[in-house]
Design a protein around this motif. Structure first.
Motif, PDB file in Angstrom:
ATOM      1  N   VAL A  98       0.834  -1.330  -0.118  1.00  0.00           N
ATOM      2  CA  VAL A  98      -0.058  -0.127   0.067  1.00  0.00           C
ATOM      3  C   VAL A  98       0.981   1.193   0.014  1.00  0.00           C
ATOM      4  O   VAL A  98       0.638   2.221  -0.598  1.00  0.00           O
ATOM      5  CB  VAL A  98      -1.017  -0.132   1.273  1.00  0.00           C
ATOM      6  CG1 VAL A  98      -1.618   1.332   1.502  1.00  0.00           C
ATOM      7  CG2 VAL A  98      -2.062  -1.137   1.141  1.00  0.00           C
ATOM      8  N   MET A  99       1.871   1.054   0.731  1.00  0.00           N
ATOM      9  CA  MET A  99       2.885   2.452   0.873  1.00  0.00           C
ATOM     10  C   MET A  99       3.554   2.796  -0.538  1.00  0.00           C
ATOM     11  O   MET A  99       3.675   3.752  -0.818  1.00  0.00           O
ATOM     12  CB  MET A  99       3.825   2.249   1.944  1.00  0.00           C
ATOM     13  CG  MET A  99       3.186   2.121   3.306  1.00  0.00           C
ATOM     14  SD  MET A  99       2.609   3.851   3.973  1.00  0.00           S
ATOM     15  CE  MET A  99       4.124   4.438   4.492  1.00  0.00           C
ATOM     16  N   ALA A 100       3.854   1.313  -1.092  1.00  0.00           N
ATOM     17  CA  ALA A 100       4.605   1.622  -2.373  1.00  0.00           C
ATOM     18  C   ALA A 100       3.610   2.197  -3.591  1.00  0.00           C
ATOM     19  O   ALA A 100       4.164   3.018  -4.465  1.00  0.00           O
ATOM     20  CB  ALA A 100       5.207   0.185  -2.906  1.00  0.00           C
ATOM     21  N   SER A 101       2.424   1.677  -3.485  1.00  0.00           N
ATOM     22  CA  SER A 101       1.228   2.202  -4.431  1.00  0.00           C
ATOM     23  C   SER A 101       1.066   3.672  -4.099  1.00  0.00           C
ATOM     24  O   SER A 101       0.765   4.398  -5.281  1.00  0.00           O
ATOM     25  CB  SER A 101       0.059   1.359  -3.877  1.00  0.00           C
ATOM     26  OG  SER A 101      -0.572   1.839  -3.179  1.00  0.00           O
ATOM     27  N   GLN A 102       1.271   4.279  -3.113  1.00  0.00           N
ATOM     28  CA  GLN A 102       1.157   5.614  -2.797  1.00  0.00           C
ATOM     29  C   GLN A 102       2.283   6.438  -3.394  1.00  0.00           C
ATOM     30  O   GLN A 102       1.911   7.574  -3.932  1.00  0.00           O
ATOM     31  CB  GLN A 102       1.151   6.122  -1.353  1.00  0.00           C
ATOM     32  CG  GLN A 102      -0.046   5.407  -0.686  1.00  0.00           C
ATOM     33  CD  GLN A 102      -1.510   5.552  -1.157  1.00  0.00           C
ATOM     34  OE1 GLN A 102      -1.827   6.520  -1.520  1.00  0.00           O
ATOM     35  NE2 GLN A 102      -2.103   4.284  -1.515  1.00  0.00           N
ATOM     36  N   VAL A 103       3.219   5.997  -3.755  1.00  0.00           N
ATOM     37  CA  VAL A 103       4.519   6.353  -4.444  1.00  0.00           C
ATOM     38  C   VAL A 103       4.083   6.730  -5.743  1.00  0.00           C
ATOM     39  O   VAL A 103       4.240   7.805  -6.442  1.00  0.00           O
ATOM     40  CB  VAL A 103       5.768   5.839  -4.377  1.00  0.00           C
ATOM     41  CG1 VAL A 103       6.977   6.518  -5.114  1.00  0.00           C
ATOM     42  CG2 VAL A 103       6.182   5.761  -2.681  1.00  0.00           C
ATOM     43  N   PHE A 104       3.490   5.663  -6.422  1.00  0.00           N
ATOM     44  CA  PHE A 104       3.441   5.480  -7.813  1.00  0.00           C
ATOM     45  C   PHE A 104       2.026   6.660  -8.093  1.00  0.00           C
ATOM     46  O   PHE A 104       1.888   7.462  -9.030  1.00  0.00           O
ATOM     47  CB  PHE A 104       2.770   4.134  -8.447  1.00  0.00           C
ATOM     48  CG  PHE A 104       3.909   3.530  -8.817  1.00  0.00           C
ATOM     49  CD1 PHE A 104       4.458   3.149  -9.940  1.00  0.00           C
ATOM     50  CD2 PHE A 104       4.666   2.626  -7.788  1.00  0.00           C
ATOM     51  CE1 PHE A 104       5.701   2.517 -10.341  1.00  0.00           C
ATOM     52  CE2 PHE A 104       5.616   1.845  -8.206  1.00  0.00           C
ATOM     53  CZ  PHE A 104       6.198   1.801  -9.171  1.00  0.00           C
ATOM     54  N   LEU A 105       0.987   6.531  -7.049  1.00  0.00           N
ATOM     55  CA  LEU A 105      -0.224   7.421  -7.230  1.00  0.00           C
ATOM     56  C   LEU A 105       0.342   8.926  -6.973  1.00  0.00           C
ATOM     57  O   LEU A 105      -0.208  10.003  -7.753  1.00  0.00           O
ATOM     58  CB  LEU A 105      -1.263   7.154  -6.234  1.00  0.00           C
ATOM     59  CG  LEU A 105      -1.908   5.906  -6.418  1.00  0.00           C
ATOM     60  CD1 LEU A 105      -2.807   5.272  -5.282  1.00  0.00           C
ATOM     61  CD2 LEU A 105      -2.563   5.477  -7.768  1.00  0.00           C
ATOM     62  N   GLY A 106       1.239   9.114  -6.205  1.00  0.00           N
ATOM     63  CA  GLY A 106       1.551  10.606  -6.000  1.00  0.00           C
ATOM     64  C   GLY A 106       2.300  11.308  -7.014  1.00  0.00           C
ATOM     65  O   GLY A 106       1.899  12.253  -7.432  1.00  0.00           O
ATOM     66  N   ILE A 107       3.172  10.320  -7.548  1.00  0.00           N
ATOM     67  CA  ILE A 107       4.113  10.843  -8.889  1.00  0.00           C
ATOM     68  C   ILE A 107       2.858  10.922 -10.093  1.00  0.00           C
ATOM     69  O   ILE A 107       2.894  12.148 -10.598  1.00  0.00           O
ATOM     70  CB  ILE A 107       5.182  10.024  -9.431  1.00  0.00           C
ATOM     71  CG1 ILE A 107       6.100  10.210  -8.070  1.00  0.00           C
ATOM     72  CG2 ILE A 107       5.950  10.511 -10.172  1.00  0.00           C
ATOM     73  CD1 ILE A 107       7.413   8.925  -8.425  1.00  0.00           C
ATOM     74  N   GLY A 108       2.125  10.218 -10.108  1.00  0.00           N
ATOM     75  CA  GLY A 108       1.239   9.911 -11.211  1.00  0.00           C
ATOM     76  C   GLY A 108       0.342  11.357 -11.255  1.00  0.00           C
ATOM     77  O   GLY A 108      -0.051  12.016 -11.989  1.00  0.00           O
ATOM     78  N   SER A 109      -0.199  11.596  -9.890  1.00  0.00           N
ATOM     79  CA  SER A 109      -1.284  12.900  -9.919  1.00  0.00           C
ATOM     80  C   SER A 109      -0.283  14.134 -10.141  1.00  0.00           C
ATOM     81  O   SER A 109      -0.971  14.952 -10.671  1.00  0.00           O
ATOM     82  CB  SER A 109      -1.524  12.877  -8.448  1.00  0.00           C
ATOM     83  OG  SER A 109      -0.454  13.193  -7.489  1.00  0.00           O
TER      84      SER A 109
END
Length: 412
Positions: A98-109
């Motif tokens: 979940v923490m790793a996914s937030q990195v992708f989501l953050g950069i994507g946004s």
């Protein structure tokens, strides 16, 4: 031969589809984290901190990419990274994933934020930005509504299924954008004779210069900081508040996730109606009108947040929840138009990204603090404490309003 859509139509299509695919994930993700992963209040907030830290570190670089190379490319990269983030979260049921996914989501946004607004501002200059952004937000609400309905149905079968589907559809959207999204009016922010590193420096300095010389922009950036301080705790803890601090009425044999689908649908319907009213109001076309609307929104937002935090009555909790989320949905397009109208088009994506970066900094600082309060006292207490950060927002809006009244010629 590939067919490209007219820019305004493409903006509305993107707003609808992106919201639909995103809501497939967002409708169930907090329920998934609470009921399947059993995350504590502090862990819930720290997932948000990971997301916002990624946003903070990548906002300005991604904004510069959009201003130097291509707003279209920036949006496509953002959608792709968001899709990968969904797939990681749904395929690996663990807190580290979940923490790793937030990195992708953050950069994507961050690739999308600023770049999308700057893209449509350049590609369709005939329409007023207030109308364009509000219409985009309305189409986003329609897409989100469809996504919530689908996510709720799928979530009763498996909480993971809508998350994975949202990720797959996001990757499909990348291909559609590459083939159909027009970009004919883009001009790099920096002179052509500069090399890549010089162009980055030139664009960044230009953006900073505009921010420093416009008092209203500085005030809006301060607002972004306090809004960020106030929002992260609520965003990450409201589902926990519903699940553990009140009693959700039974809906036959349906799972609790159904209630969050109902909540989302109600928010979408209310937001769409309120936005339609805002689009029709001529007052929204002026800077002063926008500031006055934002002041009213923040006042009721503050009161609703306090009520949501202190109550354990389901009806009052639902009423305040609907009010908070409807006001948040209305606030974004009005603020985006007010901010965009203050910025030279050549550095719009950079300055808009800077605004998002400041907001992320607020969420990074405010989220763990609210999480600790929620862990030590209660989730409701933590949410109520966010009101302290909303008071400065009202004061800053008052200052901006007074400046607009003294300088009517500067209104856009």
């Amino acid at each position: 031969m590939r067919k490209q859509f007219e820019a305004y139509r493409m903006y509305l299509i993107f707003s609808c589809l992106y919201a639909l695919f995103y809501s497939l994930n967002s409708t169930v993700t907090m329920v998934y984290q609470v009921e399947i992963l059993h995350l504590s209040p502090l862990q819930l907030v720290l997932t948000g901190t990971a997301f916002e830290a990624s946003c903070f570190l990548s906002q300005v670089p991604t904004g510069i990419v959009a201003d130097l190379y291509s707003r279209k490319l920036s949006v496509i990269l953002g959608v792709g990274l968001t899709g990968l983030g969904f797939l990681i979260q749904g395929s690996i049921p663990s807190y580290p994933a979940v923490m790793a996914s937030q990195v992708f989501l953050g950069i994507g946004s961050t690739f999308i934020d600023g770049a999308l607004e700057a893209w449509i501002a350049d590609e369709d200059r005939a329409k007023g930005l207030n109308t364009v952004y509000l219409r985009g937000a309305q189409f986003g609400q329609i897409g989100a509504l469809a996504g919530i309905l689908l996510s709720t149905v799928l979530g009763n079968l498996s909480l993971v299924l809508p998350i994975l589907m949202g990720g797959g559809l996001m990757l499909t959207l990348c291909l559609f954008l590459a083939l159909s999204m027009p970009e004919v009016h883009f001009h790099p922010a920096a002179p052509e004779e500069l090399n890549s590193f010089q162009k980055i420096g030139f664009t960044l300095r230009s953006g900073i210069k505009i921010i420093r010389t416009k008092t209203v922009l500085l005030l809006l950036l301060c607002m972004a900081l306090f809004t960020g301080l106030a929002s992260e705790g609520y965003d990450r803890l409201n589902t926990d508040h519903f699940l553990n601090d009140t009693t959700l009425p039974r809906l036959g044999n349906l799972k609790p996730v159904t209630w969050f689908g109902i909540f989302g649908i109600l928010v979408m319907l209310l937001s769409t109606l309120v936005m339609q009213f805002a689009v029709k109001r001529k007052k929204a076309s002026s800077s002063l009108g926008s500031v006055e609307q934002l002041s009213l929104i923040n006042f009721f937002y503050l009161l609703s947040m306090l009520l949501f935090g202190i109550t354990r009555n389901f009806s009052l909790m639902l009423l305040s929840y609907l009010t908070i989320n409807t006001l948040k949905a209305l606030n974004r397009p009005i603020l985006s138009a007010l901010l965009t109208n203050q910025i030279d088009r050549s550095v719009r994506a950079t300055v808009l990204s800077t605004n998002e970066q400041v907001n992320s900094l607020g969420e990074i600082l405010g989220g763990p603090l609210i999480g600790l309060l929620a862990e030590k006292f209660s989730v409701g207490f933590g949410i109520s404490a966010t009101v302290i950060f909303l008071i400065p927002v009202s004061l800053l809006l008052l200052i901006i309003r007074n400046r607009e009244l003294k300088n009517p010629a500067e209104q856009t």
